[in-house]
Design an enzyme around this catalytic site. Sequence first.
Site, PDB file in Angstrom:
ATOM      1  CB  SER A 172      -0.634  -0.242   1.095  1.00  0.00           C
ATOM      2  OG  SER A 172      -0.168   0.489   2.258  1.00  0.00           O
ATOM      3  CE  LYS A 173      -1.370   5.592  -4.060  1.00  0.00           C
ATOM      4  NZ  LYS A 173      -2.682   6.538  -4.510  1.00  0.00           N
ATOM      5  NE  ARG A 174      -4.410   5.212   3.341  1.00  0.00           N
ATOM      6  CZ  ARG A 174      -5.360   4.255   2.977  1.00  0.00           C
ATOM      7  NH1 ARG A 174      -5.776   3.596   4.183  1.00  0.00           N
ATOM      8  NH2 ARG A 174      -5.875   4.739   2.276  1.00  0.00           N
ATOM      9  CB  CYS A 175       3.151   0.357   4.001  1.00  0.00           C
ATOM     10  SG  CYS A 175       1.708  -0.224   4.476  1.00  0.00           S
ATOM     11  N   GLY A 176       4.510   2.929   2.409  1.00  0.00           N
ATOM     12  CA  GLY A 176       5.635   3.854   1.401  1.00  0.00           C
ATOM     13  C   GLY A 176       6.373   2.556   0.732  1.00  0.00           C
TER      14      GLY A 176
END
Length: 481
Positions: free
Chosen positions: A249-253
């Site tokens: 995910s984008k959120r986890c970089g």
Amino acid sequence: MPQVRTRFAPSPTGSMHIGNLRTALYEYLYAKSKGGAFVLRIEDTDRARYTEGAVDIIYDTLRLTGIKHDEGPDVGGPYAPYVQSERKNEYLFCAERLIERGAAYRCFCGKEEKGEDAKNAEQPAKYDRRCLRLSKEEIAANLERGLPYVIRQLIPEGRTAFRDEVFGEITVENAEIEDQVLIKSDGLPTYNFANVIDDHLMDITHVMRGCEYLSSTPKYNLLYEAFGWDIPAYIHLPLILNENGEKLSKRCGDASFNDLIERGFLPEAALNYVALLGWAPPDNREIFTLEEMAEVFDVNGISKSPSKFDYKKLTWLNGEYFKNMDFEKFFGMAFPYIERAVKGGADKRKLAEMVKTRVSFLREIEEMLDFVDAAPPYDTALYTHKKMKTNPETALSALEAVRDNAGRLAVFENAALYEALTALAAEKGMKNSQLLWSVRTALSGKPTTPCGATELMELLGRGETFGRIEAAITKLKGELC
Ligand code: GLU
């Protein structure tokens, strides 16, 4: 049979996530494999998540990867416009029809979503349907007063079942489904509503998307049923996990397609790799052009178990793409890197040929060629190699033998040099590896080089070769004696 029509329906919320690119690719491949049409639709009704420039990223990525849509905002088509924020009236019209059919109702409670309490609760509370009980007169009075409202779907009693082509039969009790918001108080539809309306209006026959949408599909089907519309075929795609086994995910970089390009992966290699994240091609083949993929793509090859994003494999694939690349194209790409590493007169095309089969990334070229202009300082320990059966003593005799037989190395060309040096090794009772390893080390000062000893000799030329051999002899003698 109607023509197969698939669609890629990204929300412009930032960079192109790997999962999104895979969806686009599979939708494209499926449409192409069936001689159908592939539609691009921009789902931008969530204005809070809208990001400036994100639509361009979508276009650029599709262009760069060669995933060409047949219809869409920038190319038009019979169902234009293809940007949801420009289709507001269609959704409102459809929502009103649903109200007339008793499948939706206006809600004036002022809750667009579940409240914070409900979100945090273990069992999030469903909307309590308070506004369903409003009389016609109460609704009319609220509208007269200009009270803001949302339109909610009225979920009927019973259960909803459907078949996903990858995940199989899925059945959900309707009691578990909330009366979701279809039209928000700003008059814009939610994604949940707009995707159904558009998939119907745009004659989409096959819907592919991430499996996180599986649980929402029953409520979409209830909408299709309420309208009396045909339900498309569903192909939900497996999760993609990062190297720690977490959801990518984008959120986890985790990387987006753009990040991969910035890290030096070729668009075609990245696309090829993305295709393998969840789809097993026939015959375990791994390297494909987009056209080749379209020829063999088959939904039966899509797995429902998650796939892991493996940078090592992608790096290997990148190297394979360099290996198989047309030489002139590679030369053009590699030239600036070669030029930075080599200022002298060495043949740059030859250098490009040497590194072409060895690089995983273009940036590796500089380090690979840093010995060409001058041998870097090195330690004589480099002459010790167990497998090659070398050490500084054998190296010194090997290099002296080469120097003393310089006259026999008349043609300074790889094949002739190889023949002459191996003959010399035999004469001196040495192994080829002892002689060649010593020469390679003397010429490069490095444990790994993009080519063997005799290729290096050809590249450097007679003068430079014997200059470096002489220097190596002096260096070895200095340490050994
Ligand atoms: N706009 C949705 C997304 O970007 C699309 C989901 C779908 O394909 O229906 O996730």
